[in-house]
Design a protein around this motif. Structure first.
Motif, short mmCIF file in Angstrom:
data_model
loop_
_atom_site.label_atom_id
_atom_site.label_comp_id
_atom_site.label_asym_id
_atom_site.label_seq_id
_atom_site.Cartn_x
_atom_site.Cartn_y
_atom_site.Cartn_z
N HIS A 181 0.88 -1.18 0.00
CA HIS A 181 0.00 0.00 0.00
C HIS A 181 0.91 1.22 0.00
CE1 HIS A 181 -3.51 2.25 2.28
NE2 HIS A 181 -3.09 2.90 1.21
N HIS A 225 1.41 4.60 -1.98
CA HIS A 225 0.98 5.62 -2.92
C HIS A 225 2.17 6.46 -3.39
CE1 HIS A 225 -2.98 4.40 -2.01
NE2 HIS A 225 -3.09 5.01 -0.85
N THR A 259 -3.86 7.11 -5.29
CA THR A 259 -4.89 6.92 -4.26
C THR A 259 -6.23 7.35 -4.84
OG1 THR A 259 -5.72 7.59 -2.09
CG2 THR A 259 -4.29 9.16 -3.25
N THR A 260 -7.24 6.57 -4.58
CA THR A 260 -8.58 6.87 -5.10
C THR A 260 -9.22 8.07 -4.41
OG1 THR A 260 -9.41 5.17 -3.59
CG2 THR A 260 -9.09 4.53 -5.89
N HIS A 266 -9.61 0.43 -2.36
CA HIS A 266 -9.22 1.54 -1.50
C HIS A 266 -10.37 2.52 -1.34
CE1 HIS A 266 -7.03 5.13 -0.16
NE2 HIS A 266 -5.99 4.36 0.10
N HIS A 325 -7.33 -2.12 2.64
CA HIS A 325 -6.34 -1.46 3.48
C HIS A 325 -6.85 -1.28 4.91
CE1 HIS A 325 -8.04 2.82 2.84
NE2 HIS A 325 -8.78 2.05 2.08
N LEU A 335 -5.85 -0.55 -8.84
CA LEU A 335 -6.50 0.08 -7.70
C LEU A 335 -7.97 0.31 -8.04
CD1 LEU A 335 -5.60 1.53 -4.94
CD2 LEU A 335 -5.61 3.63 -6.28
N LEU A 368 0.52 -0.86 -9.37
CA LEU A 368 -0.92 -1.08 -9.48
C LEU A 368 -1.49 0.06 -10.32
CD1 LEU A 368 -1.84 -2.06 -5.80
CD2 LEU A 368 -1.54 -3.60 -7.76
N LEU A 372 -6.14 -3.76 -5.23
CA LEU A 372 -6.22 -3.01 -3.99
C LEU A 372 -7.51 -2.19 -4.01
CD1 LEU A 372 -5.27 -1.77 -1.34
CD2 LEU A 372 -3.74 -0.27 -2.64
N SER A 400 1.12 2.84 -6.19
CA SER A 400 -0.25 3.08 -6.63
C SER A 400 -0.59 4.55 -6.44
CB SER A 400 -1.24 2.22 -5.84
OG SER A 400 -1.19 2.52 -4.45
#
Length: 340
Positions: free
Chosen positions: A8, A10, A74-75, A172, A228, A140, A112, A170, A72
């Motif tokens: 995890h 970012h 982040t959403t 999120h 997460h 993601l 990701l 993932l 990754s």
């Protein structure tokens, strides 16, 4: 210190930041009167520190005992849920930058993908493109797409494609496109705590119920689904779930059994030693992986939490790297792209 795999992690590559600077609506980057740049999104306004190159991230990883970072976006920024005309180029900018970092440092990074989710055809097209790029191992996904099995149905075509790739997904905390029925939070006071912790953990918990207590994942034996923050509040509330089940639906299998047997991973980002102990008891150590949010502070926090947890050394090794290694080994890479 045992070396960890950060699942995890970012990252904001400069190429992606340049794409955000060209925008005038959230998410975008602007310079305020104080002379500093800020990333403005529907989640918050966050100051941008000095650009983090792959080399700078590797230095942070080295200082915190992290061998590999699975990079990754982040959403919470909301890139994925923009209309496709806006989302696709932003996702491509991020994905190409991550793949370039993976190609340059194949022993240190995996990636990701960020995926547009407003149109499933665009989702599938970008996923197919990305999985042929160096180092990409999955994607993601925004958690609001999985607050119930009804919501999750939209993503079945994507899960079919991800299953063929043995991808890591993932899930999120983040919103989906055109979601008039999405949960609303009154953040008129203590907004950071209400949104960034209470609401986030509650929605992740609902994601866990969808993945662990329905049959949604049953056809997709090859994907590795990762949530997460220890799967939200499930380790704290598992006894309550069982208690209510015994009272309301005594004929049903206990939630604790279904959750423990579900093929779902959780990371231990931002949680301490005691929650990790509860999670090992709830899920089993073989279901927990290292997570940090991709920050120097987060990596140090998680290493300390695992070290202080009253669990066996074997459990610590599984959480630090063993479980992540197994998930990464399941990913099917195209031969031409795999020879990085």
């Amino acid at each position: 210190m045992l070396m960890a795999i950060d699942m995890h992690a970012h990252w904001l590559p400069e190429e992606f930041c340049d794409a955000l600077r060209a925008r005038s609506a959230p998410p975008f980057i602007r310079r305020k009167d104080d002379g500093h740049e800020y990333l403005e999104s529907s989640f918050n306004s966050s100051p941008l520190t000095a650009r983090e190159t792959p080399e700078q991230r590797i230095a942070e990883m080295d200082s915190n005992g992290v061998e590999r970072g699975v990079l990754s976006l982040t959403t919470v920024y909301g890139v994925e849920r923009l209309p496709s005309a806006e989302s696709v180029p932003l996702c491509r900018a991020f994905n190409d930058a991550v793949a370039a970092a993976c190609a340059k440092y194949p022993d240190r990074f995996s990636g990701l993908a960020a995926l547009p989710v407003a149109d499933m055809n665009d989702t599938l097209a970008e996923f197919a493109r990305v999985m042929a790029l160096p180092g990409m191992v999955g994607a993601l996904l925004p958690g609001d797409g999985f607050l119930s099995i009804k919501r999750a149905e939209k993503f079945r075509p994507f899960f079919e494609a991800a299953d063929k790739a043995g991808a890591i997904l993932l899930v999120h905390y983040g919103k989906i496109a055109d979601d008039a029925d999405g949960p609303k939070v009154d953040a008129s006071d203590n907004g950071h705590s209400r949104v960034g912790t209470l609401d986030m953990q509650a929605r992740i918990s609902s994601n866990m119920i969808t993945f662990c207590m329905t049959d949604f994942l049953k056809p997709y034996r090859n994907v590795s689904v990762l949530l997460h923050n220890l799967g939200g509040n499930i380790p704290y509330e598992i006894d309550r779930l069982d208690h209510r089940s015994m009272l309301d639906r005594p004929q049903d299998e206990l939630p604790s059994k279904r959750i423990r047997e579900a093929p779902v991973l959780v990371d231990c980002n931002s949680l301490g030693a005691k929650p990790i102990e509860l999670a090992v008891d709830c899920y089993g150590a073989d279901r927990i992986v290292f997570g940090s949010d991709g920050t120097d502070f987060g990596m140090n926090w998680t290493q300390k939490a695992i070290a202080e947890a009253r669990i066996s050394d074997a459990d610590k090794e599984a959480i630090l790297f063993g479980n992540a290694l197994r998930a990464l080994a399941k990913v099917h890479r195209p031969r031409a792209a795999a020879a990085e």
